[in-house]
Each structure stands twice: as structure tokens, then as C-alpha cells.
Design a protein around this motif. Sequence first.
Motif, mmCIF file in Angstrom:
data_model
loop_
_atom_site.group_PDB
_atom_site.id
_atom_site.type_symbol
_atom_site.label_atom_id
_atom_site.label_comp_id
_atom_site.label_asym_id
_atom_site.label_seq_id
_atom_site.Cartn_x
_atom_site.Cartn_y
_atom_site.Cartn_z
ATOM 1 N N SER A 1 79.052 123.212 95.333
ATOM 2 C CA SER A 1 80.159 122.141 95.816
ATOM 3 C C SER A 1 80.174 121.091 94.551
ATOM 4 O O SER A 1 81.076 120.456 94.096
ATOM 5 C CB SER A 1 79.658 121.433 97.074
ATOM 6 N N SER A 2 78.983 120.843 94.154
ATOM 7 C CA SER A 2 78.821 119.725 92.918
ATOM 8 C C SER A 2 79.479 120.511 91.580
ATOM 9 O O SER A 2 80.307 120.010 90.767
ATOM 10 C CB SER A 2 77.374 119.755 92.588
ATOM 11 N N SER B 1 89.625 120.448 92.101
ATOM 12 C CA SER B 1 89.816 119.567 93.440
ATOM 13 C C SER B 1 88.684 119.570 94.282
ATOM 14 O O SER B 1 88.126 120.586 94.574
ATOM 15 C CB SER B 1 91.116 119.674 93.959
ATOM 16 N N TRP B 2 88.477 118.487 94.933
ATOM 17 C CA TRP B 2 87.452 118.431 96.153
ATOM 18 C C TRP B 2 87.903 119.306 97.169
ATOM 19 O O TRP B 2 86.916 119.770 98.017
ATOM 20 C CB TRP B 2 87.471 117.067 96.667
ATOM 21 N N ARG B 3 89.298 119.648 97.156
ATOM 22 C CA ARG B 3 89.357 120.548 98.323
ATOM 23 C C ARG B 3 88.887 122.137 97.896
ATOM 24 O O ARG B 3 88.753 122.500 99.307
ATOM 25 C CB ARG B 3 91.083 120.722 98.181
ATOM 26 N N ILE C 1 86.483 127.344 99.349
ATOM 27 C CA ILE C 1 85.972 128.547 99.269
ATOM 28 C C ILE C 1 84.808 129.099 100.246
ATOM 29 O O ILE C 1 84.736 130.015 100.403
ATOM 30 C CB ILE C 1 85.399 128.235 97.821
ATOM 31 N N PRO C 2 84.113 127.895 100.893
ATOM 32 C CA PRO C 2 82.977 128.228 101.848
ATOM 33 C C PRO C 2 83.838 128.832 102.986
ATOM 34 O O PRO C 2 83.298 129.683 103.807
ATOM 35 C CB PRO C 2 82.543 126.935 101.983
ATOM 36 N N ALA D 1 87.157 110.082 99.377
ATOM 37 C CA ALA D 1 87.423 108.680 99.142
ATOM 38 C C ALA D 1 88.202 108.081 98.012
ATOM 39 O O ALA D 1 88.889 107.453 98.229
ATOM 40 C CB ALA D 1 85.891 108.135 99.362
ATOM 41 N N SER D 2 87.890 108.866 96.984
ATOM 42 C CA SER D 2 88.587 108.309 95.635
ATOM 43 C C SER D 2 90.167 108.682 95.671
ATOM 44 O O SER D 2 91.110 107.853 95.394
ATOM 45 C CB SER D 2 88.003 108.829 94.333
ATOM 46 N N GLU D 3 90.339 109.935 96.179
ATOM 47 C CA GLU D 3 91.874 110.213 96.157
ATOM 48 C C GLU D 3 92.803 109.893 97.392
ATOM 49 O O GLU D 3 93.853 109.609 97.337
ATOM 50 C CB GLU D 3 91.634 111.890 96.193
#
Length: 425
Positions: free
Chosen positions: A163-164, A171-173, A178-179, A46-48
Motif C-alpha cells: 500500500s505504501s 492514487s490512494w484508490r 488491487i487487494p 483525507a488530503s483528497e
Amino acid sequence: MGNLPPYKKNDRFSPSQKSTLFFCFLAYVITYLVRVNISVALPFMASEVGMSTTTQGFLSGAFLWCYALGQFLFGRLGDKISGKPLIFIGLLGSAFCNLTLGLLSNHTAMIFTWALNGIFQSMIWSPLVHTLSVNFQGKKLIRATAFMPFAIVMGYMLAWGLSSIYSMYFSWRTIFIIPAIVAFAFCFLFAVFFKEKEKSKSLRYINRDINIKNAAYQNQTKYKSVKQNKTVLIAIIFALVCAVTHGMIRESINYWFPTLLSGMKEMSPWMSVFVLMTVPIINFFGTLVSRFLIKRTKNNIFRDIIILSAAALIFSLITVISLRFGEIPLIIFTVILLGTMFGITPLFTSFIPLHFSEYNLVGTMAGMTDAFIYFGAAFSNMLTGNLIENGGWSSVCVYWAGTAAAAFILIIICNKIKTKTDLKI
């Protein structure tokens, strides 16, 4: 409930059964790695890319609607064909969707991709349940099924925890990329090494054993028709409505709890990671309570749901009261409420379907209960996003309490109807 005659006295799993349970368990862990990672990613996305809370609700809601609709198709299909190809396609498609989402920035494309992930994810659970019902019988089936809730807990712990950590350094990506790589690797291993007992072979074995050992057992293999039993149909309807209310609370917390944490200015990133890692442990405790109740009530699943629903109502009311004392009490009791819901989940998705084995509806009911849980979740996620944006967390807590009260009343009614039927494990 058996599909095979009880000719074996040994209750230990055979090597082939252990292998089946291992792959089914690991498949469901991987399923959650490429499913609930979005909860942690949402605030950073949301931020990016500039998403409002309402748009975030539509993103997660699109997944849930497609997942629920897919369960109707693949729930019944899981009773008709082999489970292995459905599980494989579901995991592979989900991996592709995660990889794609990690490369996107357009809101519409992101919503479409995650909705598609919901369809692929809906291919997994019902075939898993059916695969277990084909490979395990009697008490072994109950024992094998009881392992699956722990896969959910482990999946959440890995997905939310890792994830955290990714979000702190990358990056959130990477939370999606990775998963996806891990899921691709598992799909290869699953395709090569998982050996499934085909339903047709199982039925041939049954018929041969019937002719040799016990002609009377033939009556147990004749499935009943649910169309001729109106009371069973009514019980199914009420069970599905109860599943809706369960999903409304559980997934509202599941998807938005990381957002609640991210909004706490006094909490450090590592403290947030610690809290998120604690959540699956509490959820794990909820499944332990569920297993304890199953043994204590001798598989009276509906009574177990009543007990846990009463606890959920109490904790939801406490969350409303806790708002007066700050954010920390709110977090504590929200986590406890979520743990209670996780205690209820396996009862709906794993054990209630087993009541319908004599109607040949185990996979169908597994799919339908899961579907209705996520119909409630889809509606709830969009509503929760709107409530947060316009009324804050106080309105969300009141919403949880009201839904918990409705769920408690509905399951009591459902239990009374069930007692008038022949449904049993």
C-alpha cells in the motif's frame, strides 16, 4: 481437548491436514490485505476528499464496531455450521467493499461501505478456528493454531508495504482496488479446491471408533454446561474485559501509526516504507516470544499474558518518556509496544478459546474474544483521533500507558479466578 481418540502415534500432518492448514493460513493473509490497507490510505484519503482526523476516526471506528458486533453472531454460528461458506462469503464481501471504497468520494458512503466490510470480515476468524478444531486434534491442533499468528504478520507486511508503494506512484484508490482483485482470485481458488471435513462426518467417525475401540472415551465427548459453573462464567467475563483493554492499545497503534509517520517532515517516502515494513517483522518477533513462552510455561496461557502485559506496561511508559527526545525514539518504542501487543493477540484469540473445548465453546470464545478486542478498538480509534486533534501524540502516549496499567491488573485477577476452575488445554 481432543475430538478424536488418540489412536495415531504419528504427529505429522496428513496431506489433507496440510491442505486445510494452507488454505486457512492463506485465507487469513488475504483477510488482512483487504482490512488493514486503510491505515496507509487514510492520510491520502483525507488530503483528497477533505477528512478531519476525527472523521477518520469515525471511518475506522465504524468498521470496528460492526466487526465486533458481527463476531457475536458468527462466532456462535461457526460452531453450528460448516466454516467454508462463511469464510467464502466473508472474503468475497470484503473484496466487494474494498473495490467500492476505491471508487467513492462521499464521506457518508465511505463510512457505510467500510462498516459493511467490518461485517463481512467478522465472518472469517471464528469459522477458521472451528475448521482447525474439526480437522486437527490434540498436539496437532496446538501446532496448527500456532501458525495463524504468522498469517497476521504476513498480511500486515504485504498490506502496509504494498500500500505504501502504491501511494508513491498511484492514487490512494489503488490501495483498495488491487487487494480486492487479489481477494476475488483467492475466493475462486478457495471455492474450487478447499475440501472441508464436515462436522457431522467427524462426529459419525467418533461414534464408530468409540464403539469399536474404547467405550470409556464416550465420557470425553459429552460437553459440560457452562451455565452450571459460575466460576467459569466469571473467568469468561474477566477474560473478555482484558480483551477490551488489549484492543484499545493494539488497534490505536495499528490504525494511527502510518498517520504518525506521514506527519514526520524529515522522513522520506521510502524511509516510511522501510519503517512500515519493519513493523510486521517486530510483530513477528512478538509472536515468536509468545510461542517461546507457551513452550516454557507448558501452555500456561494466562501466565504468558501476564508476562507480556507487564512488558507492554513498561514499553508504554517508555513511550511517554521518549517524547522528550524527539519523534524517532517515539517511533521506535511505539513499534516495540505494538510488537508486544501482537505477542498477546494469539493468546487471546487462538489459545484462550481452546480452554473451552470441553464446553463446546471454542468457536464461540474465539468470536467473543475477538469481538471484545474490537469493541475496545472501536472506542479507542475514535478517542485516539480526537486526542491527536486536540492534545497531540503526548496525550495518546499517556492514554496507552494508563490502559496498559489497567490491562496488567485485570489479567492478574483473571488468572487467579481461572486457577479455581477446570479450564485447561
